[in-house]
Design a protein around this motif. Sequence first.
Motif, PDB file in Angstrom:
ATOM      1  N   GLY A 152       0.786  -1.218   0.000  1.00 11.14           N
ATOM      2  CA  GLY A 152       0.000   0.000   0.000  1.00 11.14           C
ATOM      3  C   GLY A 152       0.821   1.272   0.000  1.00 11.14           C
ATOM      4  N   GLY A 153       2.141   1.140   0.051  1.00 15.11           N
ATOM      5  CA  GLY A 153       3.014   2.311   0.040  1.00 15.11           C
ATOM      6  C   GLY A 153       3.109   2.939  -1.334  1.00 15.11           C
ATOM      7  N   SER A 154       3.635   4.173  -1.381  1.00 21.43           N
ATOM      8  CA  SER A 154       3.693   4.930  -2.632  1.00 21.43           C
ATOM      9  C   SER A 154       5.107   5.427  -2.922  1.00 21.43           C
ATOM     10  CB  SER A 154       2.745   6.137  -2.582  1.00 21.43           C
ATOM     11  OG  SER A 154       1.397   5.718  -2.529  1.00 21.43           O
ATOM     12  N   LEU A 155       5.461   5.331  -4.193  1.00 19.47           N
ATOM     13  CA  LEU A 155       6.695   5.908  -4.725  1.00 19.47           C
ATOM     14  C   LEU A 155       6.308   7.152  -5.515  1.00 19.47           C
ATOM     15  CD1 LEU A 155       9.744   5.797  -5.500  1.00 19.47           C
ATOM     16  CD2 LEU A 155       9.082   4.298  -7.395  1.00 19.47           C
ATOM     17  N   ALA A 156       6.776   8.311  -5.064  1.00 24.90           N
ATOM     18  CA  ALA A 156       6.400   9.588  -5.680  1.00 24.90           C
ATOM     19  C   ALA A 156       7.641  10.242  -6.281  1.00 24.90           C
ATOM     20  CB  ALA A 156       5.761  10.516  -4.641  1.00 24.90           C
ATOM     21  N   ILE A 157       7.620  10.433  -7.594  1.00 24.98           N
ATOM     22  CA  ILE A 157       8.801  10.900  -8.327  1.00 24.98           C
ATOM     23  C   ILE A 157       8.428  12.113  -9.169  1.00 24.98           C
ATOM     24  CG2 ILE A 157      10.516  10.309 -10.089  1.00 24.98           C
ATOM     25  CD1 ILE A 157      10.076   7.350  -9.291  1.00 24.98           C
ATOM     26  N   GLN A 158       9.286  13.111  -9.145  1.00 28.23           N
ATOM     27  CA  GLN A 158       9.207  14.233 -10.084  1.00 28.23           C
ATOM     28  C   GLN A 158      10.576  14.417 -10.716  1.00 28.23           C
ATOM     29  OE1 GLN A 158      10.486  17.696 -11.511  1.00 28.23           O
ATOM     30  NE2 GLN A 158      10.467  18.014  -9.288  1.00 28.23           N
TER      31      GLN A 158
END
Length: 253
Positions: A122-128
């Motif tokens: 349920g975790g998230s990888l957030a990339i910009q």
Amino acid sequence: MTWSASQYSRFEAERTRPVRDLVAAIPNAGIQTGIDLGCGPGNSTEVLQQRYPDAQVTGLDNDEDMLAAARKRSPGTTFQWADIGTWSAPSPVDVILANASLQWLPDHATLYPRLLAQLAPGGSLAIQTPDNLQEPAHVLAREVAASAQFSSRIGTIRHPPRHDIQWYYALLKPLSGHVDTWRTTYMHPLAGHQAVVEWFKGSALRPYLSQLDDAGKEEYLQRYLQEIGKAYPVMDDGTVLLPFPRLFIVATR
């Protein structure tokens, strides 16, 4: 190739806006642990900590000047030295944030899935990442470096390759429960052409400038300024609008 926290932070408001947009899109309502990969002077870590005030958030970077600035900015947050290209979580984490850092690393086909695998369920990888290698500022940096005056010293320098948004979606979708992707072009109002040069001195020009002596740096920057002046129009009040496209990915396990 060292960083300058003060140079990078000259345009902090503009550089922080994308990470605010990114963190706002993370779907997790609450988390226990968060990692900021390539935290720089701590502005992105601060945004993540503000979103999740009860979480244990850690900022990681491999530049001591950036870490010193981050610790001064947020003394209550943990900041550690780490090579973000080889970093592994000691235990699964709820959110991994990478704001304008992974574009400096090669082999995204391996790196992105490896980061995703370090998330808790349920975790998230957030990339910009910037999507501007074909923008005039980058094209001109390469052209000046390849000119007769500089080619023998910096003519072959290239930033690591990047991919389009479809490529990243196709890479991460089979490994994720949900992938959210988007592309935004920010229009940053800067105070003339010299400000455009100062912006990129803190980021994209670093690989070129790090290979030149002081005289060479001055010559390169003067040539670059001349070319920037031809490429970006000036508005009546002296403002130059700098288009800056960026890619965003939030992949949730």
